[in-house]
Design an enzyme around this catalytic site. Structure first.
Site, short mmCIF file in Angstrom:
data_model
loop_
_atom_site.label_atom_id
_atom_site.label_comp_id
_atom_site.label_asym_id
_atom_site.label_seq_id
_atom_site.Cartn_x
_atom_site.Cartn_y
_atom_site.Cartn_z
N THR A 122 0.83 -1.21 0.00
CA THR A 122 0.00 0.00 0.00
C THR A 122 0.87 1.27 0.00
O THR A 122 0.56 2.23 -0.68
CB THR A 122 -0.93 0.05 1.21
OG1 THR A 122 -0.15 -0.22 2.38
CG2 THR A 122 -2.04 -0.98 1.09
N ILE A 160 -12.70 -6.45 -5.42
CA ILE A 160 -12.73 -7.34 -4.26
C ILE A 160 -13.27 -8.70 -4.68
O ILE A 160 -12.71 -9.75 -4.34
CB ILE A 160 -13.57 -6.73 -3.12
CG1 ILE A 160 -12.94 -5.41 -2.66
CG2 ILE A 160 -13.69 -7.69 -1.96
CD1 ILE A 160 -13.72 -4.69 -1.60
N ARG A 247 -3.60 -19.62 -35.89
CA ARG A 247 -2.73 -19.56 -37.05
C ARG A 247 -3.60 -19.56 -38.32
O ARG A 247 -4.80 -19.80 -38.27
CB ARG A 247 -1.80 -20.76 -37.08
CG ARG A 247 -0.73 -20.73 -36.01
CD ARG A 247 -0.01 -22.03 -35.89
NE ARG A 247 0.80 -22.35 -37.07
CZ ARG A 247 1.40 -23.51 -37.25
NH1 ARG A 247 1.26 -24.47 -36.34
NH2 ARG A 247 2.12 -23.74 -38.32
N HIS A 248 -2.96 -19.27 -39.42
CA HIS A 248 -3.63 -19.40 -40.71
C HIS A 248 -4.03 -20.86 -40.89
O HIS A 248 -3.54 -21.75 -40.18
CB HIS A 248 -2.64 -19.01 -41.81
CG HIS A 248 -1.34 -19.76 -41.65
ND1 HIS A 248 -1.17 -21.06 -42.12
CD2 HIS A 248 -0.18 -19.43 -41.04
CE1 HIS A 248 0.04 -21.47 -41.80
NE2 HIS A 248 0.66 -20.49 -41.14
N ASN A 254 3.24 -25.94 -45.63
CA ASN A 254 3.08 -26.74 -44.43
C ASN A 254 3.07 -28.22 -44.81
O ASN A 254 3.76 -29.04 -44.22
CB ASN A 254 1.76 -26.45 -43.70
CG ASN A 254 1.76 -25.15 -42.91
OD1 ASN A 254 0.73 -24.50 -42.80
ND2 ASN A 254 2.90 -24.77 -42.36
N ARG A 297 -1.39 -16.63 -46.64
CA ARG A 297 -2.15 -17.65 -45.94
C ARG A 297 -3.01 -17.11 -44.82
O ARG A 297 -4.08 -17.68 -44.53
CB ARG A 297 -1.23 -18.77 -45.44
CG ARG A 297 0.01 -18.32 -44.66
CD ARG A 297 1.05 -19.43 -44.70
NE ARG A 297 2.21 -19.27 -43.85
CZ ARG A 297 3.30 -18.56 -44.15
NH1 ARG A 297 3.35 -17.88 -45.30
NH2 ARG A 297 4.33 -18.51 -43.32
N GLU A 317 5.35 -13.97 -40.42
CA GLU A 317 6.09 -15.04 -39.76
C GLU A 317 7.57 -14.67 -39.64
O GLU A 317 8.10 -13.84 -40.41
CB GLU A 317 5.90 -16.35 -40.51
CG GLU A 317 6.60 -17.56 -39.91
CD GLU A 317 6.19 -17.88 -38.46
OE1 GLU A 317 6.11 -16.95 -37.64
OE2 GLU A 317 6.02 -19.08 -38.15
N ARG A 342 20.82 -23.36 -33.41
CA ARG A 342 19.43 -22.98 -33.16
C ARG A 342 18.84 -23.81 -32.04
O ARG A 342 18.16 -23.31 -31.15
CB ARG A 342 18.60 -23.12 -34.42
CG ARG A 342 17.17 -22.63 -34.23
CD ARG A 342 16.47 -22.32 -35.54
NE ARG A 342 15.44 -21.33 -35.32
CZ ARG A 342 14.12 -21.60 -35.34
NH1 ARG A 342 13.71 -22.83 -35.56
NH2 ARG A 342 13.24 -20.65 -35.13
N LYS A 346 17.18 -21.47 -29.01
CA LYS A 346 16.19 -21.18 -30.05
C LYS A 346 15.65 -19.76 -29.93
O LYS A 346 15.23 -19.17 -30.91
CB LYS A 346 15.05 -22.19 -29.96
CG LYS A 346 14.18 -22.25 -31.20
CD LYS A 346 13.12 -23.35 -31.09
CE LYS A 346 12.22 -23.34 -32.34
NZ LYS A 346 11.03 -24.20 -32.21
N HIS A 382 0.91 -16.65 -37.34
CA HIS A 382 1.80 -17.76 -37.71
C HIS A 382 2.36 -18.41 -36.45
O HIS A 382 2.26 -17.87 -35.36
CB HIS A 382 2.94 -17.24 -38.59
CG HIS A 382 2.48 -16.48 -39.79
ND1 HIS A 382 2.31 -17.06 -41.02
CD2 HIS A 382 2.13 -15.18 -39.95
CE1 HIS A 382 1.90 -16.15 -41.89
NE2 HIS A 382 1.78 -15.00 -41.26
N MET A 386 2.63 -16.52 -33.08
CA MET A 386 1.63 -16.87 -32.06
C MET A 386 2.31 -17.26 -30.76
O MET A 386 1.83 -16.94 -29.67
CB MET A 386 0.75 -18.01 -32.58
CG MET A 386 -0.42 -18.30 -31.68
SD MET A 386 -1.67 -19.22 -32.59
CE MET A 386 -2.58 -20.00 -31.25
#
Lengths: 460, 517
Positions: A122, A160, A247-248, A254, A297, A317, A342, A346, A382, A386
């Site tokens: 407070t 509250i 996502r698309h 893909n 996409r 992306e 990577r 990553k 993407h 995301m």
């Protein structure tokens, strides 16, 4: 192409402040943000949200909630009498808790590389605030006060209900009892409450938030981080709403197991777009905004919705640079060392001529800021994007972010509730390939191709 | 809908509903506003491109068509429906010499740079055009009826022009720069805005520090057309009297009485701010900007990296190191910086080798910004112009047609660059003395911001290698000093060729390519 090193290793001999993080680290003094306000004014809500935001943009931040320290010191909460100003024993305990928290703040800065500490209590008396100010000055910390002032009884009652009833303090009480006790608790503070004084405290750096953001008073913003904090606080709101992330639909690339590129939807992806439209209609969302990236996409997915949508380049992306449109097998074949690096980190790894997740977060920051300002929004984006957005809402650290599961053809509905976010996952029953590659066991640069490719999901 | 390969005509609708569930002052017709965008709305990143439709390549940039506001002028009890993407009227408030015009011009420059068509309307200017010769402060006396009449007419004329700009000329924001010190005057403006469907945002500057006021007067009033024939003391004296004329009737924005207005009150040149009822995105950005600017004297140094290997080969983009001459420049830059004896200089670079190598030679700490990286030329990276003409003649021509908006396939446009440089500009505003070592396209964008260049001029600004530009804010603008460090370098500036048609010959396309190895 030079070997990729973690950014911190480059140019070590110069005091290099790397701005891959969203905030250029200009000043090395840590900052203590001090919350001020009566109970049920949203201090903890603001503390947690702000901390989540700062961590997401790369500023190590931590909340120190004095109430938490108190709960650990006094195992069982009896009633509001603990907070009566004449309860000397309790006063002692509360003071000790505040000191313990401040000590931990100092440790956080000195030993844990913290950059910002949010001191959530407070702090309603000038005396207490002076103690904190001296504490900070002695150690060379900057101080920024955030005071929340609100007298709207509806907002307070809602606060509250949302967060106090679920608090450990009231876990075994019935609602009316809890409400009454809590109101008495607030009264204990009211008599000694001295808001930050615009005259006497004109040398302090602070922001006063009135009535949940209808008005703000900002005094002496000293540096970049304070300026960003002020901007953030002025953009958030508490109006109930939901954010839908998806996502698309499944894309041609893909299906082929290729990353990046700018391909169109596959037949199943198109089916998903229709299913998404039905789903959205079924949700009966008021004033829904739809956002996509600039890539085919996501746009094709949005087209099926039959509502207006807006395209953000920032939602594109992650740019895989030289690895664009390759399969993981091809990446392993042509860039085995990069592939291993990577897997080692990553989040920070940047594709040659491409981007890292860290870069992504930086470019998504304006999107997050606008999401905070908005109400109901559907974001069609993407996988990597995301993951970054989800990590922001669900407070996931950099180590987990790149491995969050964001499967195709699944909508995540995020609804802010209490101090966090409720997540509902809706799989729209249209099959799609899996594009999620887990971290393999062996991330060494000298590993075998099979070890590298072990976790690659199936594709055509 | 192409995937962003070539530039996309776009507009972005950012409609922010009033935040926070607090009861807001809204005319009844606003209760269910909905942004009218066409379905399949395309849009651009610039978070402030409301109805701004970017013209496709090959055409001249005209006033954008006003989309989505067909019902904007619908009269509804004398009030137009204020759509969430309707124009904004910014109204300054404050006594003379409080920085209103400084803020107006700076804000206008910023908004235009980020792509929001903005114009300022300075009532004092209208007054000067009307009353050819300024005699003395007596014109401003509150009991000078003739003076009052003229001033009122000027304000009306200005508002008329505001209306024209926002409804017919494609303007998105108008800054109404006048004292507007009485509640009555402000109420008139609010009504005007309601009738026309504009949102209103007040910017009040309050300052009582005599030093600051004095400095203001010296910087901008003494050279005003009003005082061309006065000596300094006379001018100062007259101006102080002028201020007094306003003081008695000054009604500052009041926390209680004006609680339903949207405004920011800037106190003591930014020590303190009071922000009330920010309604939407553009207001939020304006507030953020106003809270980051300052008037502490300082200089900004802009330069490119030293000459690079790819520069001498006539290749664009890439990430090459410095040539010997480039290294020489870096050394000379270090010496130059030393001689300038700059207090607390910050040095910024991009994350590309050539800027980093340049900074390294300075021997001082520097910070790297990815946002300062050169424009991404996508598929054309590391190509010579001759190769681009050979491999992508159509793209090459489209770029010449609209160099600002043209986006390289898989790359960026200048427009994209501006968007990614906005945080750099914001931080430059916050900082004091800074040296920015960057790249040609980047430097053009930054320079355009400081020197208020249009989108048409921006991609053709001359930013030669081995030259430092020192920018010093002064009065309402920026002083520029160009310092060549006397180290030879190739020329990398390609002028717009005469023939930008997609049917042109190779020679016509390559005629303006600078010489290289």
């Amino acid at each position: 192409m030079q070997t990729m090193e973690p950014p911190q290793l480059e140019n070590m001999r110069l005091r290099r402040c790397d701005s891959a993080a969203s905030v250029p680290q200009f000043c090395n003094s840590p900052t203590v943000i001090v919350m001020v306000g009566l109970p049920a004014r949203g201090k903890t809500y603001i503390s947690k949200k702000m901390t989540r935001y700062l961590n997401w943009i790369g500023v190590p931040t931590k909340v120190f909630n004095v109430g938490q320290y108190r709960r650990e010191a006094v195992k069982t909460y009896k009633n509001f009498e603990f907070f009566k100003p004449d309860n000397e024993e309790a006063m002692r305990i509360r003071k000790a808790c505040a000191s313990a928290a401040l000590k931990d703040v100092a440790l956080y800065f000195s030993k844990e590389n913290g950059q910002v500490a949010v001191f959530d209590a407070t702090n309603t008396t000038r005396e207490r605030r002076a103690v904190i100010n001296s504490f900070a000055k002695e150690r060379g910390y900057k101080v920024f006060f955030v005071e929340s002032i609100c007298d709207d009884p509806e907002i307070i009652a809602e606060n509250i209900k949302q967060v106090k009833f679920g608090s450990p303090d009231y876990i075994d009480r019935d609602i009316d009892e809890a409400m009454e006790d809590f109101n008495k608790r607030i009264d204990c503070y009211k008599t000694s409450y001295m808001p930050i004084d615009d005259e006497k405290d004109r040398k302090l750096s602070y922001i006063k938030i009135f009535d949940v953001g209808s008005r703000y008073l900002v005094n002496r913003v000293r540096d970049h981080i304070q300026s960003r904090i002020v901007y953030y606080l002025m953009n958030i709101h508490v109006t109930p709403r939901s954010i839908y992330l998806s996502r698309h639909g499944e894309s041609e690339l893909n299906l082929l197991g290729r990353i990046g590129g700018d391909s169109s939807l596959s037949p199943r992806g198109q089916k998903y777009a229709s299913a998404l439209a039905s789903f959205i209609r079924g949700q009966r969302i008021k004033d829904l905004k739809a956002w996509t990236s600039h890539m085919k996409r996501t746009i094709q997915t949005a087209e099926a919705l039959g509502v207006q949508y807006e395209q953000w380049k920032a939602l594109n992306e992650i740019d895989a640079g030289v690895c664009e449109e390759l399969t993981y097998e091809e990446i392993q074949e042509n860039f085995p060392e990069e592939f291993a690096l990577r897997d080692q980190d990553k989040y920070r790894y940047r594709y040659p001529k491409g981007e890292s997740y860290e870069d992504l977060v930086h470019r998504l920051e304006p999107v997050i800021m606008e999401l905070e300002r908005q109400e109901n929004v559907l974001v069609i984006c993407h996988q990597a994007v995301m993951r970054c957005l989800l990590a922001y809402f669900l407070d996931k650290p950099a180590s987990e972010l790149p491995y969050l599961r964001c499967p195709l053809h699944t909508v995540l509905k995020l609804t802010p509730v209490a101090y966090g976010c409720k997540v509902e996952s809706f799989y729209l029953n249209i099959e799609a390939v899996n594009t999620h590659r887990e971290r393999p066991k062996n991330v060494n640069t000298n590993r075998n191709p099979d070890e590298a490719l072990q976790t690659v999901p199936d594709h055509v | 809908m192409g995937g962003g390969r070539r530039q996309v005509p776009c507009h972005l609708h950012l409609c922010s509903s009033p935040p926070l569930g607090v009861k807001l002052f809204l005319p009844p017709s606003l209760s269910d506003t909905r942004a009218l965008t066409h379905v399949g709305g395309v849009c651009c990143e610039h978070l402030c491109c409301w109805n701004h439709v970017h013209t496709p390549p090959g055409s001249i940039r005209q006033a954008p068509t006003m989309r989505g506001c067909s019902s904007r002028t619908k009269q509804n009890q004398g009030k137009a429906v204020c759509m969430t993407n309707c124009p904004t009227l910014i109204v300054t408030v404050g006594l003379p010499a409080r920085g209103k015009t400084y803020i107006s011009k700076k804000l206008t420059r910023y908004l235009n740079w980020i792509g929001v068509p903005t114009r300022e309307f300075n009532v004092g200017q209208y007054r000067r055009d009307f009353v050819k010769i300024y005699k003395s402060f007596e014109f401003f006396r509150p009991d000078n009826e003739e003076g009052l009449k003229i001033r009122q007419q000027c304000a009306s004329a200005a508002l008329n022009d505001v209306r024209q700009y926002l409804t017919e000329d494609g303007g998105q924001v108008a800054v109404f720069d006048a004292t507007n010190t009485t509640r009555e005057r402000r109420e008139t403006i609010v009504q005007f805005a309601e009738q026309n469907g504009f949102k209103v945002f007040f910017v009040e500057s309050v300052c009582e520090d005599p030093d600051v006021i004095q400095e203001n007067i010296v910087q901008v009033k003494l050279c005003s057309p009003d005082y061309t024939n006065c000596n300094t003391d006379e001018a100062v004296e007259d101006f102080m009297q002028r201020i007094k004329c306003y003081e008695n009737s000054y009604e500052t924005l009041d926390e209680v009485l004006d609680r339903d207005l949207s405004y920011i009150k800037i106190i003591d040149v930014g020590q303190r701010y009071l922000v009330n009822r920010v309604l939407d995105h553009i207001q939020s950005r304006i507030v953020y900007y106003l809270m980051n600017i300052h008037i502490t004297p300082r200089s900004i140094y802009l330069c490119r990296h030293g000459e690079s290997e790819l520069n001498v080969k006539g290749r664009i983009g890439g990430d090459s190191g410095l040539t010997a001459r480039g290294k020489q420049f870096a050394k000379k830059l270090g010496q130059f910086i030393q001689t300038q004896s700059i207090v607390d200089l910050k040095v910024w670079t991009s994350q590309m080798k050539r800027t980093i190598q340049t900074a390294e030679a300075l021997g001082v700490p520097y910070e790297q910004w990815k946002a300062l990286n050169e424009i991404d030329a996508g598929v054309c990276e590391e190509m010579m112009y001759e190769e681009i003409q050979e491999g992508y003649p159509l793209e090459f021509a489209l770029r010449d047609q609209d160099k600002y908006r043209y986006r390289y396939p898989k790359g960026e446009s200048y427009e994209d660059l501006v968007q990614r440089l906005e945080p750099v500009i914001m931080e430059l505003e916050r900082q004091e003395n800074v040296l920015v070592i960057c790249h040609q396209a980047v430097m053009r964008c930054l320079l355009a911001y400081f020197l208020d260049k249009t989108a048409e001029e921006l991609p053709y600004l001359k930013c030669p290698l081995h030259t430092v530009l020192k920018l010093t804010p002064v009065a309402y603008g920026c002083k520029v000093e160009s310092i060549s460090l006397n180290v030879d370098a190739v020329n990398t500036h390609r002028e717009k060729p005469e023939n930008v048609d997609v049917t042109r010959m190779s020679e016509e396309a390559l005629i303006t390519v600078p010489a290289h190895h």
